[in-house]
Enzyme design. Structure first.
Site, mmCIF file in Angstrom:
data_model
loop_
_atom_site.group_PDB
_atom_site.id
_atom_site.type_symbol
_atom_site.label_atom_id
_atom_site.label_comp_id
_atom_site.label_asym_id
_atom_site.label_seq_id
_atom_site.Cartn_x
_atom_site.Cartn_y
_atom_site.Cartn_z
ATOM 1 N N SER A 1 0.847 -1.191 0.000
ATOM 2 C CA SER A 1 0.000 0.000 0.000
ATOM 3 C C SER A 1 0.886 1.245 0.000
ATOM 4 O O SER A 1 2.019 1.209 0.504
ATOM 5 C CB SER A 1 -0.850 -0.032 1.265
ATOM 6 O OG SER A 1 -1.316 1.255 1.568
ATOM 7 N N SER A 2 0.350 2.350 -0.512
ATOM 8 C CA SER A 2 1.143 3.587 -0.548
ATOM 9 C C SER A 2 1.384 4.161 0.852
ATOM 10 O O SER A 2 2.207 5.065 1.009
ATOM 11 C CB SER A 2 0.453 4.632 -1.426
ATOM 12 O OG SER A 2 -0.849 4.899 -0.949
ATOM 13 N N CYS A 3 0.691 3.639 1.882
ATOM 14 C CA CYS A 3 0.898 4.175 3.233
ATOM 15 C C CYS A 3 2.218 3.706 3.846
ATOM 16 O O CYS A 3 2.550 4.103 4.956
ATOM 17 C CB CYS A 3 -0.274 3.844 4.150
ATOM 18 S SG CYS A 3 -0.377 2.117 4.572
ATOM 19 N N TYR B 1 -0.280 -0.954 10.188
ATOM 20 C CA TYR B 1 -0.445 -1.627 8.887
ATOM 21 C C TYR B 1 0.791 -1.387 8.018
ATOM 22 O O TYR B 1 1.307 -2.312 7.367
ATOM 23 C CB TYR B 1 -1.694 -1.064 8.214
ATOM 24 C CG TYR B 1 -2.007 -1.615 6.847
ATOM 25 C CD1 TYR B 1 -2.422 -2.935 6.674
ATOM 26 C CD2 TYR B 1 -1.914 -0.808 5.715
ATOM 27 C CE1 TYR B 1 -2.720 -3.428 5.413
ATOM 28 C CE2 TYR B 1 -2.210 -1.297 4.451
ATOM 29 C CZ TYR B 1 -2.617 -2.608 4.305
ATOM 30 O OH TYR B 1 -2.916 -3.096 3.059
ATOM 31 N N LYS C 1 3.469 -4.077 6.287
ATOM 32 C CA LYS C 1 3.735 -4.144 4.843
ATOM 33 C C LYS C 1 5.222 -3.921 4.548
ATOM 34 O O LYS C 1 5.776 -4.542 3.643
ATOM 35 C CB LYS C 1 2.866 -3.119 4.102
ATOM 36 C CG LYS C 1 1.394 -3.511 4.075
ATOM 37 C CD LYS C 1 1.188 -4.775 3.252
ATOM 38 C CE LYS C 1 -0.224 -5.267 3.208
ATOM 39 N NZ LYS C 1 -0.394 -6.514 2.468
ATOM 40 N N HIS D 1 -12.947 2.034 3.104
ATOM 41 C CA HIS D 1 -12.219 3.196 2.569
ATOM 42 C C HIS D 1 -13.201 4.258 2.099
ATOM 43 O O HIS D 1 -14.383 3.988 1.887
ATOM 44 C CB HIS D 1 -11.334 2.771 1.398
ATOM 45 C CG HIS D 1 -10.131 1.992 1.822
ATOM 46 N ND1 HIS D 1 -10.089 0.621 1.760
ATOM 47 C CD2 HIS D 1 -8.941 2.379 2.330
ATOM 48 C CE1 HIS D 1 -8.917 0.208 2.210
ATOM 49 N NE2 HIS D 1 -8.201 1.244 2.560
HETATM 50 O O1 GFB Z 1 -9.879 5.978 2.336
HETATM 51 P P1 GFB Z 1 -9.550 6.355 3.720
HETATM 52 O O2 GFB Z 1 -10.295 5.673 4.801
HETATM 53 O O3 GFB Z 1 -8.016 6.069 4.007
HETATM 54 O O4 GFB Z 1 -9.759 7.927 3.916
HETATM 55 P P2 GFB Z 1 -6.564 6.759 3.878
HETATM 56 C C1 GFB Z 1 -9.299 8.876 3.019
HETATM 57 C C2 GFB Z 1 -9.744 10.263 3.443
HETATM 58 O O5 GFB Z 1 -11.156 10.375 3.340
HETATM 59 C C3 GFB Z 1 -9.386 10.669 4.878
HETATM 60 C C4 GFB Z 1 -11.680 11.017 4.476
HETATM 61 O O6 GFB Z 1 -8.929 11.989 4.889
HETATM 62 C C5 GFB Z 1 -10.733 10.574 5.602
HETATM 63 O O7 GFB Z 1 -10.826 11.446 6.717
HETATM 64 N N1 GFB Z 1 -13.101 10.645 4.697
HETATM 65 C C6 GFB Z 1 -14.161 11.492 4.653
HETATM 66 C C7 GFB Z 1 -13.577 9.414 4.986
HETATM 67 N N2 GFB Z 1 -15.289 10.839 4.956
HETATM 68 C C8 GFB Z 1 -14.956 9.550 5.160
HETATM 69 C C9 GFB Z 1 -15.735 8.404 5.512
HETATM 70 O O8 GFB Z 1 -16.948 8.438 5.704
HETATM 71 N N3 GFB Z 1 -15.049 7.230 5.625
HETATM 72 C C10 GFB Z 1 -13.692 7.147 5.405
HETATM 73 N N4 GFB Z 1 -13.082 5.951 5.526
HETATM 74 N N5 GFB Z 1 -12.942 8.237 5.111
HETATM 75 C C11 GFB Z 1 -5.942 4.295 4.335
HETATM 76 C C12 GFB Z 1 -4.964 3.675 5.278
HETATM 77 O O9 GFB Z 1 -5.682 5.646 4.483
HETATM 78 O O10 GFB Z 1 -5.760 3.985 2.983
HETATM 79 C C13 GFB Z 1 -4.530 2.317 4.900
HETATM 80 O O11 GFB Z 1 -5.491 3.764 6.569
HETATM 81 C C14 GFB Z 1 -4.274 2.151 3.424
HETATM 82 O O12 GFB Z 1 -3.413 1.977 5.617
HETATM 83 C C15 GFB Z 1 -5.400 2.712 2.613
HETATM 84 O O13 GFB Z 1 -3.051 2.747 3.057
HETATM 85 C C16 GFB Z 1 -5.143 2.656 1.129
HETATM 86 O O14 GFB Z 1 -6.182 7.021 2.460
HETATM 87 O O15 GFB Z 1 -6.455 7.927 4.790
#
Ligand code: GFB
Length: 303
Positions: A103-105, A132, A136, A175
């Protein structure tokens, strides 16, 4: 020649199985219902009996920012176990090709953008997903170690944020892209005029349709052979606020969007430099608008 796709029923694994089927390759997708990869003995037995020629490891405990932030123990411990059980079992069965997906994280939170492969381990990780990311990074190191000690042609492939059919639409742990599709569709259906999203809406993310990524994995399996991980991104970067605008439009939700500042933003920007894979001859084909439209359609048909 049998290719085993571990995690074959998830977002990524199911797309890779579809792509390999399309190419008429002999492929077996397995999920936790077929073999529990947390069980080391069962994993060894399974790989020994199946004797695959290649393994694509898309089996992992994954989730969005909420899941990562709430369950760091599971994200670290289970991923370390799954990946080392699979790689050690692949070694015991002399599987010559192994593709480890991450993952890019894995890259530092504040590193220069777009993110090049060599930025790995040059700074602090984003705290919402450091558990996580560390798992990775350990997987990449294990691939590298197997190459060094035993000469296998194993590789590690790092995708940007992905979405598509068979995604996890769980409101707490999914996500952002699938969760927003669900939130907007449910608000429209119930006549609720307001949708609450997380954070500020300011973070930037790069989104790639999983069908593009599946093609990239098959491409890398044939064309890439190096101990350094290779990035796979789409170059399609958007703020979460603009993403919400695109999804609400695709769904036909015309109510109000509000932002819950108590929820984390996570990394403010995360876009991969994918010039290495581009120079080898791969490029993504699905635009974000097309991908959102087809994923909304998939949700409406299947959920
Ligand atoms: O996709 P996401 O959960 O993961 O969130 P990350 C991306 C952005 O969307 C964050 C915002 O800035 C969240 O605050 N967001 C807004 C929301 N509303 C929502 C919502 O209702 N649900 C969610 N989930 N987000 C993950 C990592 O990071 O991405 C993993 O935690 C992995 O390790 C994955 O790398 C690809 O992009 O922030």
């Amino acid at each position: 020649m049998t290719i085993l796709v571990a995690g074959g029923s998830g977002l990524v694994g199911s797309a890779i199985v579809r792509e390999l089927n399309r190419l008429n390759q002999e492929v077996i997708g397995v999920s936790s219902k077929d073999v529990d990869l947390l069980d080391r003995d069962k994993t060894f037995e399974f790989i020994k009996d199946l004797k695959p020629t290649a393994i694509i490891d898309s089996a992992a405990k994954v989730g969005g920012i909420g899941g990562n932030n709430s369950y760091p123990v599971e994200f670290l411990s289970q991923n370390l176990q799954i990946q080392s059980n699979l790689m050690d079992a692949a070694h015991a069965a002399k599987v010559s090709k192994f593709v480890f997906l991450g993952s890019s994280c894995i890259y530092p939170r504040d590193c220069a953008q777009p993110i090049k492969e060599e930025y790995l381990l040059t700074g602090e990780l984003e705290q919402t997903n450091s558990a996580y990311a560390v798992a990775k990074i350990a997987g990449i190191e294990l691939v590298k170690s197997y190459r060094k000690e035993y000469g296998y042609k194993w590789i590690s492939v790092m995708p940007t944020n992905m979405y598509g059919s068979n995604d996890n639409f769980d409101l707490e742990n999914g996500h952002v892209l699938p969760v927003l599709i669900r939130k907007f569709i449910e608000a429209k259906r119930s006549g609720n005029g307001q949708v609450i999203l997380w954070g500020s809406g300011a973070p930037l993310r790069e989104f790639m349709h999983v069908d593009d990524f599946a093609k990239a994995v098959v491409f890398c399996m044939d064309k890439y052979d190096d101990s350094k991980q290779i990035n796979v991104g789409s170059g399609q970067e958007v703020s979460i606020k603009d993403l919400a605008g695109k999804i609400s439009k695709a769904v036909g939700f015309s109510g109000e969007i509000s932002w819950d500042a108590n929820k984390p933003d996570g990394t403010m920007r995360k876009v991969l430099d994918s010039s290495k894979i581009a120079n080898l001859g791969w490029k993504p084909l699905i635009s974000l608008d097309q991908g959102i439209a087809s994923t909304v359609e998939w949700y409406l048909q299947n959920k």
